[in-house]
Design a protein around this motif. Structure first.
Motif, PDB file in Angstrom:
ATOM      1  N   ASP A 173       0.790  -1.233   0.000  1.00  0.00           N
ATOM      2  CA  ASP A 173       0.000   0.000   0.000  1.00  0.00           C
ATOM      3  C   ASP A 173       0.822   1.283   0.000  1.00  0.00           C
ATOM      4  N   TYR A 174       1.990   1.275   0.618  1.00  0.00           N
ATOM      5  CA  TYR A 174       2.739   2.515   0.802  1.00  0.00           C
ATOM      6  C   TYR A 174       4.001   2.618  -0.071  1.00  0.00           C
ATOM      7  N   LEU A 175       4.725   1.530  -0.179  1.00  0.00           N
ATOM      8  CA  LEU A 175       6.006   1.563  -0.886  1.00  0.00           C
ATOM      9  C   LEU A 175       5.890   1.856  -2.373  1.00  0.00           C
ATOM     10  N   PRO A 176       4.854   1.354  -3.102  1.00  0.00           N
ATOM     11  CA  PRO A 176       4.768   1.647  -4.542  1.00  0.00           C
ATOM     12  C   PRO A 176       4.778   3.128  -4.885  1.00  0.00           C
ATOM     13  N   GLU A 177       4.324   3.968  -3.960  1.00  0.00           N
ATOM     14  CA  GLU A 177       4.286   5.409  -4.208  1.00  0.00           C
ATOM     15  C   GLU A 177       5.691   6.009  -4.285  1.00  0.00           C
ATOM     16  N   ALA A 178       6.661   5.350  -3.642  1.00  0.00           N
ATOM     17  CA  ALA A 178       7.981   5.968  -3.504  1.00  0.00           C
ATOM     18  C   ALA A 178       9.145   5.118  -4.005  1.00  0.00           C
ATOM     19  N   ILE A 179       8.907   3.850  -4.336  1.00  0.00           N
ATOM     20  CA  ILE A 179      10.016   2.939  -4.622  1.00  0.00           C
ATOM     21  C   ILE A 179      10.844   3.388  -5.826  1.00  0.00           C
ATOM     22  N   GLU A 180      10.181   3.889  -6.884  1.00  0.00           N
ATOM     23  CA  GLU A 180      10.924   4.308  -8.069  1.00  0.00           C
ATOM     24  C   GLU A 180      11.819   5.505  -7.751  1.00  0.00           C
ATOM     25  N   ASP A 181      11.275   6.460  -6.983  1.00  0.00           N
ATOM     26  CA  ASP A 181      12.056   7.633  -6.591  1.00  0.00           C
ATOM     27  C   ASP A 181      13.251   7.228  -5.738  1.00  0.00           C
ATOM     28  N   LEU A 182      13.041   6.310  -4.794  1.00  0.00           N
ATOM     29  CA  LEU A 182      14.126   5.857  -3.915  1.00  0.00           C
ATOM     30  C   LEU A 182      15.185   5.083  -4.699  1.00  0.00           C
ATOM     31  N   PHE A 183      14.729   4.264  -5.662  1.00  0.00           N
ATOM     32  CA  PHE A 183      15.678   3.470  -6.442  1.00  0.00           C
ATOM     33  C   PHE A 183      16.617   4.372  -7.239  1.00  0.00           C
ATOM     34  N   TYR A 184      16.056   5.374  -7.909  1.00  0.00           N
ATOM     35  CA  TYR A 184      16.904   6.240  -8.725  1.00  0.00           C
ATOM     36  C   TYR A 184      17.715   7.222  -7.875  1.00  0.00           C
ATOM     37  N   GLN A 185      17.292   7.465  -6.644  1.00  0.00           N
ATOM     38  CA  GLN A 185      18.152   8.193  -5.717  1.00  0.00           C
ATOM     39  C   GLN A 185      19.399   7.370  -5.403  1.00  0.00           C
ATOM     40  N   MET A 186      19.202   6.057  -5.279  1.00  0.00           N
ATOM     41  CA  MET A 186      20.328   5.155  -5.042  1.00  0.00           C
ATOM     42  C   MET A 186      21.301   5.182  -6.238  1.00  0.00           C
ATOM     43  N   VAL A 187      20.747   5.226  -7.460  1.00  0.00           N
ATOM     44  CA  VAL A 187      21.580   5.294  -8.659  1.00  0.00           C
ATOM     45  C   VAL A 187      22.362   6.614  -8.679  1.00  0.00           C
ATOM     46  N   GLN A 188      21.697   7.706  -8.302  1.00  0.00           N
ATOM     47  CA  GLN A 188      22.394   8.999  -8.240  1.00  0.00           C
ATOM     48  C   GLN A 188      23.492   8.983  -7.180  1.00  0.00           C
ATOM     49  N   HIS A 189      23.276   8.253  -6.092  1.00  0.00           N
ATOM     50  CA  HIS A 189      24.316   8.118  -5.062  1.00  0.00           C
ATOM     51  C   HIS A 189      25.527   7.379  -5.627  1.00  0.00           C
ATOM     52  N   LEU A 190      25.271   6.321  -6.405  1.00  0.00           N
ATOM     53  CA  LEU A 190      26.380   5.596  -7.039  1.00  0.00           C
ATOM     54  C   LEU A 190      27.148   6.508  -7.989  1.00  0.00           C
ATOM     55  N   HIS A 191      26.428   7.414  -8.639  1.00  0.00           N
ATOM     56  CA  HIS A 191      27.086   8.382  -9.530  1.00  0.00           C
ATOM     57  C   HIS A 191      27.941   9.366  -8.722  1.00  0.00           C
ATOM     58  N   SER A 192      27.419   9.786  -7.579  1.00  0.00           N
ATOM     59  CA  SER A 192      28.135  10.778  -6.762  1.00  0.00           C
ATOM     60  C   SER A 192      29.442  10.236  -6.189  1.00  0.00           C
ATOM     61  N   ILE A 193      29.527   8.908  -6.000  1.00  0.00           N
ATOM     62  CA  ILE A 193      30.759   8.322  -5.458  1.00  0.00           C
ATOM     63  C   ILE A 193      31.658   7.769  -6.570  1.00  0.00           C
ATOM     64  N   GLY A 194      31.272   8.051  -7.840  1.00  0.00           N
ATOM     65  CA  GLY A 194      32.118   7.683  -8.965  1.00  0.00           C
ATOM     66  C   GLY A 194      31.961   6.274  -9.481  1.00  0.00           C
ATOM     67  N   GLU A 195      30.963   5.546  -9.011  1.00  0.00           N
ATOM     68  CA  GLU A 195      30.760   4.169  -9.469  1.00  0.00           C
ATOM     69  C   GLU A 195      29.978   4.102 -10.776  1.00  0.00           C
ATOM     70  N   VAL A 196      29.103   5.073 -11.011  1.00  0.00           N
ATOM     71  CA  VAL A 196      28.290   5.125 -12.227  1.00  0.00           C
ATOM     72  C   VAL A 196      28.560   6.453 -12.923  1.00  0.00           C
ATOM     73  N   LYS A 197      28.811   6.408 -14.228  1.00  0.00           N
ATOM     74  CA  LYS A 197      29.150   7.627 -14.972  1.00  0.00           C
ATOM     75  C   LYS A 197      28.135   7.980 -16.058  1.00  0.00           C
ATOM     76  N   PHE A 198      27.072   7.184 -16.199  1.00  0.00           N
ATOM     77  CA  PHE A 198      26.040   7.390 -17.208  1.00  0.00           C
ATOM     78  C   PHE A 198      26.640   7.426 -18.612  1.00  0.00           C
ATOM     79  N   GLU A 199      27.527   6.483 -18.871  1.00  0.00           N
ATOM     80  CA  GLU A 199      28.206   6.423 -20.166  1.00  0.00           C
ATOM     81  C   GLU A 199      27.741   5.226 -20.987  1.00  0.00           C
ATOM     82  N   ASN A 200      27.904   4.013 -20.462  1.00  0.00           N
ATOM     83  CA  ASN A 200      27.543   2.799 -21.205  1.00  0.00           C
ATOM     84  C   ASN A 200      26.402   2.078 -20.501  1.00  0.00           C
ATOM     85  N   LEU A 201      25.276   1.943 -21.197  1.00  0.00           N
ATOM     86  CA  LEU A 201      24.117   1.246 -20.626  1.00  0.00           C
ATOM     87  C   LEU A 201      23.926  -0.074 -21.349  1.00  0.00           C
TER      88      LEU A 201
END
Length: 533
Positions: A117-145
């Motif tokens: 009931d509650y998590l579907p409202e926010a899970i996508e936002d939280l997931f891509y926040q995690m991806v942005q965190h990986l980018h901030s620490i240099g693990e993801v560069k948004f180059e090759n998908l």
């Protein structure tokens, strides 16, 4: 003999055990445990959307939503998906107790309700926040998908299928019966009722209203049971009511298809698909979802859940979803031949993304039998200035017209038709065409051009490296999720719940991958190098 009373509280049996320090769980958690990394990363996320999912006037949650999210994510990273098993872990596992930080332990219904009931409202936002965190620490560069998909079985019964072809066939048969019935009604009452496919329910309702008025006018009483003779008005009324009910049922089926050819009655969002890991090994159809992921540096950076059986129609909506959530596009898109289409090529070109999509004919082009086949367009000489092909016999195939072809997604491609000037008395005709007259050939110039460009891309040194990494990274990620994590069937139903479930799994996967890279000093390594033979 005196009956002993059994007490529910067992602490009285532990008289021989002494309380041992420390009571603080902090000292019991190893310094390099992944739960510490998980807590640290999830603590830095923004949970505004998750808190908004709760009512501001309702009762306070038993467990803080942020803490609950940590618990469920950690459970998914340890292959625990059942709400009852998560409840047991919260009571017995010190890592879960450490995450709770003294809060009350949630029961299985609280966990299931939070996830549904509650998590579907926010899970996508939280997931891509995690991806942005990986980018901030240099693990993801948004180059090759690296993009790939797999089919995962839905939580639905295997034999609850509804087929669009069968529904349309039965609906067409019933329409003919309705027309025949109206002919009898018009002959009996000298009326001129008619029916059309676009307004069938309204037309039936109009006839039923007339029959009801006729019943009242003639003071006819409807009868039921054995030995009772039904009047003609009652027979027509009952027949049309049955037609109306069936048509409403068919309309409901057609609304649920949504461009699909089938769906399951148990989970109406699931489509019947051929599964690779079929338990009977006979390509049996099962209700499933087509799950797409994008991987970079071994992390899952994009997730999409689709109802389409093939991958061609999923690429554009998948990339659009990632762009919307990340606010940026990847530079290079690497995918296998299942994603090749003119529409996909043009979309990537429009977004200025380099395509490394393997052509569907890639393996065939390498065969000697293909290179010797004179009927293939690729083996004919093409003059770009004159826009004509030259066949094996030296005859020219000139453009005689154009036509258009529409794909399942609605994309219209222009097809050029080439016809040979004269195939009569050609000694190679039997090997070139089966047509009685001159050889005709349909070519999409745009598709041929974009395919050639992508083909050239994958043959470069960089292209070969990316193709090797695609099979290692994205297919490797699916291998870990399905085999190591033993995730082969969804527990929830409905596309929204299924997407939430899979994103939680990828959340846990990313935490474990980062933990593994940190412990093995592999941080910052994006691609696997090709080993020399």
């Amino acid at each position: 003999m005196k009956k002993l009373i059994q007490h529910k509280n067992y602490t009285g049996f532990n008289g021989y055990y002494q309380l041992v320090l420390p009571l603080n769980l902090e000292m019991l958690i190893p310094e390099d445990d992944s739960v510490r990394l998980l807590s640290q990363i999830l603590e830095g996320l923004n949970y505004t959307k998750l808190y908004k999912a709760y009512s501001s006037t309702g009762r306070k949650p038993a467990v803080d939503p942020k803490t609950m999210f940590k618990i469920i994510t950690y459970a998914n990273s340890n292959n625990i998906y059942s709400s009852r098993k998560i409840e047991t872990a919260c009571k017995r596992d010190i890592n879960y107790m450490w995450l709770l930080q003294g809060e009350s332990k949630p029961d299985h219904s609280t966990i299931a309700r939070f996830r549904k009931d509650y998590l579907p409202e926010a899970i996508e936002d939280l997931f891509y926040q995690m991806v942005q965190h990986l980018h901030s620490i240099g693990e993801v560069k948004f180059e090759n998908l690296f993009v790939d998909g797999t089919k995962i079985e839905a939580n639905a019964n295997r034999y609850t299928f509804v087929w669009k072809k069968v529904v349309n066939k039965n609906e067409a048969k019933m329409f003919e019966k309705i027309k025949a019935c109206l002919v009898d009604i018009n002959q009996s009452y000298l009326t001129n009722f008619s029916v059309s496919k676009d307004s069938i329910l309204a037309d039936l309702e109009q006839v039923l209203k007339y029959l009801k008025d006729k019943q009242k006018e003639d003071n006819i009483e409807f009868v039921h049971g054995i030995g009772k003779r039904k009047t003609q008005v009652q027979k027509f009324t009952e027949q049309l009511k049955e037609f109306k009910e069936r048509q409403e049922k068919y309309n409901a089926h057609n609304r649920l298809f949504e461009g699909r050819n089938s769906y399951s009655k148990t989970d109406t969002d699931a489509t019947f698909m051929h599964m690779k890991d079929d338990h009977m090994r006979n390509a049996q159809l099962k209700p499933a979802y087509n799950v797409q992921i994008g991987v970079e540096s071994e992390y899952v950076t994009g997730v999409g859940v689709f109802q389409d059986r093939n991958d061609i129609a999923t690429l554009i909506p998948f990339l659009k979803s990632m762009e919307s959530n990340l606010g940026r596009c990847y530079e290079n898109i690497i995918a296998d031949s299942g994603y090749e289409s003119e529409e996909n090529y043009l979309y990537l070109e429009e977004k200025q993304q380099q395509s490394y999509i393997k052509p569907q004919t890639y393996k065939i082009w390498k065969k000697k039998s293909f290179k010797k086949d004179i009927s293939k367009r690729e083996n004919m000489k093409y003059d770009e200035d004159k826009d004509e092909y030259t066949c094996h016999n030296g005859k020219q195939l000139k453009m005689s017209g154009t036509t258009h072809r529409k794909s399942a997604t609605g994309y219209r491609s222009e097809i050029s038709i080439y016809e040979c000037e004269d195939c009569s008395n050609c000694p190679y005709k039997s090997k070139c065409t089966k047509a009685q007259g001159n050889r005709k050939m349909q070519v999409s110039k745009t598709f041929v051009k974009k395919r050639q460009k992508s083909y050239e891309n994958i043959l470069t040194e960089k292209g070969i490296l990316l193709r090797v990494n695609r099979s290692i990274q994205v297919e490797g990620a699916f291998g870990v999720l399905k085999s190591d994590y033993n995730f082969k069937r969804f527990l929830t139903r409905g596309r929204t719940s299924v997407k939430t479930e899979f994103m939680l799994l990828c959340f846990g996967y990313n935490i474990n991958k980062l933990h593994s890279k940190i412990q093995n000093d592999r941080c910052g390594k994006e691609l696997h190098e090709i080993k020399a033979c």
